[in-house]
Design a protein around this motif. Structure first.
Motif, PDB file in Angstrom:
ATOM      1  N   PRO A   8       2.105  -4.350 -15.299  1.00  0.00           N
ATOM      2  CA  PRO A   8       2.260  -5.091 -14.046  1.00  0.00           C
ATOM      3  C   PRO A   8       3.573  -5.884 -14.032  1.00  0.00           C
ATOM      4  O   PRO A   8       3.960  -6.483 -15.030  1.00  0.00           O
ATOM      5  N   GLY A   9       4.241  -5.839 -12.924  1.00  0.00           N
ATOM      6  CA  GLY A   9       5.495  -6.563 -12.756  1.00  0.00           C
ATOM      7  C   GLY A   9       6.731  -5.760 -13.115  1.00  0.00           C
ATOM      8  O   GLY A   9       7.834  -6.292 -13.088  1.00  0.00           O
ATOM      9  N   THR A  10       6.568  -4.472 -13.433  1.00  0.00           N
ATOM     10  CA  THR A  10       7.716  -3.614 -13.731  1.00  0.00           C
ATOM     11  C   THR A  10       7.879  -2.576 -12.626  1.00  0.00           C
ATOM     12  O   THR A  10       6.976  -2.384 -11.808  1.00  0.00           O
ATOM     13  N   LEU A  14       5.051  -0.697 -10.309  1.00  0.00           N
ATOM     14  CA  LEU A  14       5.095  -0.660  -8.850  1.00  0.00           C
ATOM     15  C   LEU A  14       4.977   0.774  -8.331  1.00  0.00           C
ATOM     16  O   LEU A  14       4.262   1.034  -7.362  1.00  0.00           O
ATOM     17  N   VAL A  15       5.658   1.707  -8.992  1.00  0.00           N
ATOM     18  CA  VAL A  15       5.580   3.115  -8.580  1.00  0.00           C
ATOM     19  C   VAL A  15       4.147   3.644  -8.734  1.00  0.00           C
ATOM     20  O   VAL A  15       3.648   4.362  -7.853  1.00  0.00           O
ATOM     21  N   LEU A  16       3.480   3.276  -9.822  1.00  0.00           N
ATOM     22  CA  LEU A  16       2.085   3.695 -10.001  1.00  0.00           C
ATOM     23  C   LEU A  16       1.199   3.125  -8.897  1.00  0.00           C
ATOM     24  O   LEU A  16       0.356   3.835  -8.348  1.00  0.00           O
ATOM     25  N   ARG A  17       1.373   1.862  -8.561  1.00  0.00           N
ATOM     26  CA  ARG A  17       0.539   1.234  -7.524  1.00  0.00           C
ATOM     27  C   ARG A  17       0.801   1.852  -6.153  1.00  0.00           C
ATOM     28  O   ARG A  17      -0.129   2.086  -5.380  1.00  0.00           O
ATOM     29  N   PHE A  58      -2.704  -1.782  -2.911  1.00  0.00           N
ATOM     30  CA  PHE A  58      -1.725  -2.415  -2.033  1.00  0.00           C
ATOM     31  C   PHE A  58      -1.523  -3.871  -2.426  1.00  0.00           C
ATOM     32  O   PHE A  58      -0.388  -4.371  -2.453  1.00  0.00           O
ATOM     33  N   GLY A  59      -2.604  -4.548  -2.735  1.00  0.00           N
ATOM     34  CA  GLY A  59      -2.487  -5.941  -3.171  1.00  0.00           C
ATOM     35  C   GLY A  59      -1.682  -6.078  -4.451  1.00  0.00           C
ATOM     36  O   GLY A  59      -0.824  -6.970  -4.577  1.00  0.00           O
ATOM     37  N   LEU A  60      -1.933  -5.195  -5.410  1.00  0.00           N
ATOM     38  CA  LEU A  60      -1.177  -5.268  -6.660  1.00  0.00           C
ATOM     39  C   LEU A  60       0.260  -4.778  -6.493  1.00  0.00           C
ATOM     40  O   LEU A  60       1.148  -5.227  -7.217  1.00  0.00           O
ATOM     41  N   ALA A  61       0.502  -3.883  -5.549  1.00  0.00           N
ATOM     42  CA  ALA A  61       1.882  -3.473  -5.267  1.00  0.00           C
ATOM     43  C   ALA A  61       2.677  -4.642  -4.693  1.00  0.00           C
ATOM     44  O   ALA A  61       3.844  -4.837  -5.037  1.00  0.00           O
ATOM     45  N   ILE A  62       2.040  -5.421  -3.834  1.00  0.00           N
ATOM     46  CA  ILE A  62       2.703  -6.614  -3.298  1.00  0.00           C
ATOM     47  C   ILE A  62       2.980  -7.605  -4.421  1.00  0.00           C
ATOM     48  O   ILE A  62       4.064  -8.201  -4.495  1.00  0.00           O
ATOM     49  N   LEU A  63       2.009  -7.782  -5.321  1.00  0.00           N
ATOM     50  CA  LEU A  63       2.191  -8.682  -6.461  1.00  0.00           C
ATOM     51  C   LEU A  63       3.300  -8.188  -7.389  1.00  0.00           C
ATOM     52  O   LEU A  63       4.121  -8.990  -7.867  1.00  0.00           O
ATOM     53  N   ASP A  64       3.363  -6.884  -7.625  1.00  0.00           N
ATOM     54  CA  ASP A  64       4.445  -6.312  -8.439  1.00  0.00           C
ATOM     55  C   ASP A  64       5.798  -6.509  -7.772  1.00  0.00           C
ATOM     56  O   ASP A  64       6.790  -6.824  -8.437  1.00  0.00           O
TER      57      ASP A  64
END
Length: 152
Positions: A8-10, A14-17, A58-64
């Motif tokens: 998370p945070g890389t 982000l591409v995976l999410r 989507f939520g974790l993509a925004i966080l990433d």
């Protein structure tokens, strides 16, 4: 914690999410645009599981994205534990939905030969294929976060 691709945070995270979100949304759209999907419980379950996956990814993509823009790390043990639990729950639900829908698709449209409407059949099959692709990307994310948590 060690630096693992897909954390998370890389950028790879982000591409995976984003790919999870796109595959899940594609699975939903192909299933919903085919008529009569609501007659099969497995197809309804697939839509529910993929809907949850879209929200989670989507939520974790925004966080990433936030972490990448602000150059923050998302490697706190509590946050990684949340990612592990959420990824494993959504992974299990997505695999169950994809597997049950694949079983119904093979049974009704392959074995029983009830596929008299070709446009519907390939939509069901494509929706199931996208659900499995979504699950593969979820499995990669969940194994990555589990490995990250174990290395802490």
């Amino acid at each position: 914690m060690i630096d693992i691709p897909g954390t998370p945070g890389t950028l790879t995270g982000l591409v995976l999410r984003i790919s999870q979100c796109v595959f899940a949304a594609g699975s939903i759209s192909y299933m919903v645009t085919s008529g009569g999907f609501f007659s099969f419980t497995a197809f309804c379950y697939l839509i529910a599981a993929m809907g949850l996956q879209v929200i989670w990814s989507f939520g974790l993509a925004i966080l990433d994205t936030f972490a990448l823009v602000r150059k923050k790390t998302l490697l706190s043990p509590v946050l990684v534990s949340l990612f592990v639990v959420g990824d494993w729950v959504t992974s299990t639900l997505s695999l169950a939905g994809a597997s049950s829908s694949a079983g119904i698709t093979v049974l009704y449209f392959g074995d029983l030969g009830r596929c008299s409407f070709e446009a519907q059949c390939w939509r069901y099959q494509l929706s199931v294929a996208l659900a499995f692709l979504c699950w593969i990307t979820i499995a990669i994310s969940s194994l990555t976060t589990l490995w990250l948590l174990a290395s802490a």
